[in-house]
Write an enzyme that holds these catalytic residues in place. Sequence first.
Site: not given
Length: 353
Positions: A121, A114, A123, A101-102, A319, A118, A105, A282, A326
């Site tokens: 989440c 995981c 994702r 995305r950037y 985001d 959560c 990085r 999100d 972000k």
Amino acid sequence: MSSSVKPSSVPGPVAARTLRTPDDLIGAGLAPASARAGLLAVAGQYATAIPPAFAALIEQPDDPIGLQVVPTPEELVVAPAERSDPIGDDALSPVPGIVHRYADRALLKPLLVCPLYCRFCFRREHVGPDGGVLDETALAGALDWLRTHPQIREVILTGGDPLMLSARRLGEIISALSAMEHVTTIRVHTRVPVAAPERVTDAMLDALETEKAMWMAVHINHARELSEAARASLRRIVRRGIPLLGQSVLLRGVNDSEPALEALFRGMVENRMRPYYLHQLDPAPGTARFHVPAEEGRKLLAGLRGRVTGLAWPLYVLDIPGGYGKVPLGPGYVDGAAQVRDPSGRTHRLERP
């Protein structure tokens, strides 16, 4: 499931049994028997996992710990603004396992498993026990992509949770990244130190050894997650010279008050962890019950200014849905071009030199 994923490579539980099924939840007293049908419907779409260390922190299913991980049929109600890929990961994935995305990085997602799942989440449409890990071919392709993009200076290991990998597999990935001259920084994003602290072993920490700058961002949303076992796991990480960052999500019923946020951020600093990001939720499917409006979030942070040390002050970020990156949402203290507001709301003229 993609052919580049191999579920059998995922390590099994390392301690007592993780709660995964509706009957597990009912047996643990986290749901009534009458909720079985609704929980089965949720289980058909989203994974559940509550490891023993985290389950021990739950006093009630709807307390700040239980709300994060105990499923509810409300998750099957999708609001109009919610989307399956809220931050646009899929469109920014040039090869399996990479999100770019950037410019400087990239994310490396070696697995989509995981220690716990959560309920908010972003994702949640992708992670779960069937997510598995990248197979050898896919992982090699992801690492080759990183090798051939010299503008990438920082690689962020995420997923899923990279600390769910075996120490051997994790060590191989860290070694491969360490051999890339243009990569100067490796960051690991994880929930393991608070969700399954027993996994923070000497073997795992050995696997993270590198001459590169190694950072670890730990996802924590409530001060009670900093149990004694979690604190001990964080101390082991710090002793290896790995700086800790704290990441949290602003969540209705979990940390949407000044006292809850103050206790969370103070707890992080006391454990040598710098609060890094407070994320606006999100808009993943079925997460509306956790939403806190950004205006309320800004007021909460403004209420903490002057009450907590600057070390305990995270950047409040959104985001932007669709993969636009972000942006800060933190409380503003500048009114127009000539005035600044202090934490008490008083205005002061900005003097020009």
